[in-house]
Design a protein around this motif. Structure first.
Motif, mmCIF file in Angstrom:
data_model
loop_
_atom_site.group_PDB
_atom_site.id
_atom_site.type_symbol
_atom_site.label_atom_id
_atom_site.label_comp_id
_atom_site.label_asym_id
_atom_site.label_seq_id
_atom_site.Cartn_x
_atom_site.Cartn_y
_atom_site.Cartn_z
ATOM 1 N N ALA A 199 109.013 92.898 27.467
ATOM 2 C CA ALA A 199 108.376 93.744 26.459
ATOM 3 C C ALA A 199 109.388 94.306 25.473
ATOM 4 O O ALA A 199 109.145 94.311 24.255
ATOM 5 C CB ALA A 199 107.596 94.873 27.130
ATOM 6 N N THR A 200 110.538 94.785 25.956
ATOM 7 C CA THR A 200 111.522 95.369 25.036
ATOM 8 C C THR A 200 112.000 94.350 24.010
ATOM 9 O O THR A 200 112.018 94.650 22.806
ATOM 10 C CB THR A 200 112.705 95.961 25.815
ATOM 11 O OG1 THR A 200 112.224 96.993 26.679
ATOM 12 C CG2 THR A 200 113.735 96.555 24.863
ATOM 13 N N PRO A 201 112.407 93.124 24.409
ATOM 14 C CA PRO A 201 112.770 92.134 23.385
ATOM 15 C C PRO A 201 111.640 91.847 22.408
ATOM 16 O O PRO A 201 111.886 91.665 21.206
ATOM 17 C CB PRO A 201 113.115 90.887 24.206
ATOM 18 C CG PRO A 201 113.480 91.394 25.553
ATOM 19 C CD PRO A 201 112.651 92.613 25.773
ATOM 20 N N ALA A 202 110.402 91.821 22.916
ATOM 21 C CA ALA A 202 109.273 91.556 22.022
ATOM 22 C C ALA A 202 109.097 92.681 21.014
ATOM 23 O O ALA A 202 108.851 92.437 19.819
ATOM 24 C CB ALA A 202 107.996 91.377 22.841
ATOM 25 N N PRO A 217 103.212 94.362 13.274
ATOM 26 C CA PRO A 217 102.711 95.549 13.974
ATOM 27 C C PRO A 217 102.809 95.400 15.491
ATOM 28 O O PRO A 217 102.662 94.301 16.030
ATOM 29 C CB PRO A 217 101.248 95.646 13.528
ATOM 30 C CG PRO A 217 101.169 94.838 12.274
ATOM 31 C CD PRO A 217 102.193 93.767 12.378
ATOM 32 N N VAL A 218 103.024 96.527 16.148
ATOM 33 C CA VAL A 218 103.158 96.572 17.605
ATOM 34 C C VAL A 218 102.076 97.469 18.182
ATOM 35 O O VAL A 218 101.807 98.559 17.663
ATOM 36 C CB VAL A 218 104.548 97.094 18.015
ATOM 37 C CG1 VAL A 218 104.588 97.446 19.508
ATOM 38 C CG2 VAL A 218 105.629 96.075 17.676
ATOM 39 N N ARG A 253 108.473 103.197 26.781
ATOM 40 C CA ARG A 253 109.020 104.378 26.092
ATOM 41 C C ARG A 253 109.738 103.956 24.820
ATOM 42 O O ARG A 253 109.666 104.647 23.796
ATOM 43 C CB ARG A 253 109.967 105.144 27.025
ATOM 44 C CG ARG A 253 109.269 105.777 28.216
ATOM 45 C CD ARG A 253 110.049 106.954 28.801
ATOM 46 N NE ARG A 253 111.405 106.620 29.183
ATOM 47 C CZ ARG A 253 111.766 106.177 30.378
ATOM 48 N NH1 ARG A 253 110.841 105.952 31.310
ATOM 49 N NH2 ARG A 253 113.030 105.937 30.648
ATOM 50 N N VAL A 254 110.432 102.815 24.880
ATOM 51 C CA VAL A 254 111.069 102.268 23.669
ATOM 52 C C VAL A 254 110.005 101.843 22.677
ATOM 53 O O VAL A 254 110.049 102.196 21.488
ATOM 54 C CB VAL A 254 111.977 101.078 24.030
ATOM 55 C CG1 VAL A 254 112.473 100.378 22.765
ATOM 56 C CG2 VAL A 254 113.166 101.537 24.870
ATOM 57 N N ARG A 272 108.122 104.364 20.452
ATOM 58 C CA ARG A 272 108.855 104.957 19.334
ATOM 59 C C ARG A 272 108.784 104.098 18.073
ATOM 60 O O ARG A 272 109.214 104.533 16.996
ATOM 61 C CB ARG A 272 110.326 105.160 19.730
ATOM 62 C CG ARG A 272 110.531 106.220 20.806
ATOM 63 C CD ARG A 272 111.992 106.350 21.182
ATOM 64 N NE ARG A 272 112.196 107.435 22.135
ATOM 65 C CZ ARG A 272 112.380 108.704 21.800
ATOM 66 N NH1 ARG A 272 112.387 109.056 20.523
ATOM 67 N NH2 ARG A 272 112.561 109.626 22.732
ATOM 68 N N LEU A 273 108.267 102.888 18.216
ATOM 69 C CA LEU A 273 108.266 101.947 17.099
ATOM 70 C C LEU A 273 106.892 101.762 16.472
ATOM 71 O O LEU A 273 106.747 100.975 15.534
ATOM 72 C CB LEU A 273 108.777 100.577 17.574
ATOM 73 C CG LEU A 273 110.137 100.560 18.280
ATOM 74 C CD1 LEU A 273 110.476 99.139 18.729
ATOM 75 C CD2 LEU A 273 111.226 101.095 17.364
ATOM 76 N N THR A 274 105.875 102.472 16.967
ATOM 77 C CA THR A 274 104.523 102.200 16.507
ATOM 78 C C THR A 274 103.624 103.412 16.687
ATOM 79 O O THR A 274 103.829 104.213 17.603
ATOM 80 C CB THR A 274 103.923 101.011 17.298
ATOM 81 O OG1 THR A 274 102.589 100.762 16.855
ATOM 82 C CG2 THR A 274 103.903 101.291 18.796
#
Length: 374
Positions: A110-113, A123-124, A138-139, A142-144
């Motif tokens: 998931a993190t690499p994706a 979009p995520v 958690r990462v 923060r991006l979406t």
């Protein structure tokens, strides 16, 4: 809701059934919205997804695993290079399939994706299964602004509770209609109270040790058992013989793993299990009373998963160390012998469950992919 046109959706997650099952349920819901949707799955070669995703007819693209050491070790120095390689591999897939949106369920890929989607300006959407989120989500959160959770109160910014996506075979299960067929298929008698014991896809040695040890007590009470042990886990079941007369054997059936958990759910009257999010949500949605035995390691998320349901009256909570033969005799057997109490617990569980989470999450994915607002 209907999608405005065929989308290319990349689903990222895997490892255990806790990640793979909601991923597959979401794929089903997206394809119900629009059968022309292109669904691509990012996973690993080692997890359950390596078998279950192709079996579902979906396109699986394998990424290298990037485990994060729990303690400072020399492996920590290798993480940046491994992560960069996995991100690059994910980015190549997003470009190849012209991804409109990436949906992550946690786990090694998931993190690499998420990072690849950020680079590609795709979009995520994040879905967190547990009451306490894992590092990957958690990462991602923060991006979406598109963050969905299974439980209320999960500490992720902007989270919306949608529930846990359930596959149609579970969400649409008519347990009463399937019970006879399920018991016959699993080698169980049609006329006995039936207890399902399961530690999830990986099994639970505590359950595998304690429940067989009280087989004689269960049999004497007329309780038959379907025990899903987990691949590679050991279960030793005492042989009680044929009993005093023909037809009096009370089955204790052991299966390492079941692809058709809907049959297990249809066959049983109650469950003893771990408290992974998938298990808690499936049992509550189906109105199955259960004794939840949270995994005794980790950050306590399994206990948190089960606590609201137990507080609502839909189950029991027992610490791993307290699951003993004595507990089974003094607490579980009286419950199994009390149909009115089982029925009340089943009703409370069903009232707490969510059956349409897959459709809710699919709707969020479409809105994210088409420029909607959270």
């Amino acid at each position: 809701m209907t999608a405005p046109g065929p989308l290319s959706v990349v689903l990222a997650g895997g490892g255990t059934a806790g990640h793979v099952s909601p991923l597959l349920a979401t794929a089903e819901a997206l394809l119900r919205l629009d059968p022309a949707t292109r669904v691509t799955v990012l996973g690993t070669a080692e997890g359950l997804e390596a078998r279950l995703v192709p079996a579902a007819g979906l396109d699986l693209r394998v990424l290298p695993r990037v485990p994060l050491p729990r303690r400072p070790t020399v492996d920590l120095l290798r993480v940046p290079g491994r992560l960069a390689g996995a991100v690059a591999a994910a980015r190549r897939v997003l470009t190849e399939v012209s991804a409109d949106v990436v949906v992550g369920f946690g786990g090694y890929v998931a993190t690499p994706a998420y990072l690849a989607a950020r680079q590609a300006r795709v979009p995520v959407v994040v879905h967190e299964q547990n009451a306490l989120p894992g590092l990957a989500n958690r990462v991602g959160a923060r991006l979406t602004p598109w963050v969905a959770t299974t439980f209320e109160g999960t500490p992720l910014r902007g989270a919306q509770r949608v529930g846990l996506p359930l596959r149609a075979a579970v969400a649409g299960l008519d347990r009463d209609a399937l019970r006879g067929e399920a018991r016959a298929a699993l080698g169980l008698r049609p006329d006995l109270v039936t207890l399902l014991v399961t530690g999830g896809s990986l099994g639970a040695q505590r359950l595998n040790d304690v429940l067989p040890a009280v087989r004689a007590d269960l049999a004497a009470a007329g309780v038959q058992v379907l025990h899903v042990s987990g691949r590679g886990k050991t279960v030793t079941v005492p042989d009680l013989g044929a009993g005093p007369g023909a037809g009096t054997v009370v089955p204790y059936v052991v299966e390492p793993y079941l692809d058709r958990m809907d049959l297990a759910y249809a066959a049983c009257d109650a469950v003893v299990c771990r408290a992974g999010a998938g298990t808690v949500c499936e049992l509550s949605a189906l109105g199955l009373p259960a004794a939840y035995v949270p995994l005794p390691v980790g950050n306590g998320e399994q206990r948190r998963n089960a606590e609201p349901l137990v507080a609502a009256g839909g189950g029991l909570l027992v610490a791993d160390a307290d699951l003993t033969p004595a507990w089974v005799r003094t607490t579980l057997l009286p419950l199994l012998a009390d149909p009115d109490r089982l029925a009340a617990m089943a009703g409370a569980a069903r009232a707490h469950g969510v059956l349409d989470a897959a459709d809710r999450l699919a709707g969020m994915v479409v809105r994210a992919a088409t420029g909607g607002t959270p």
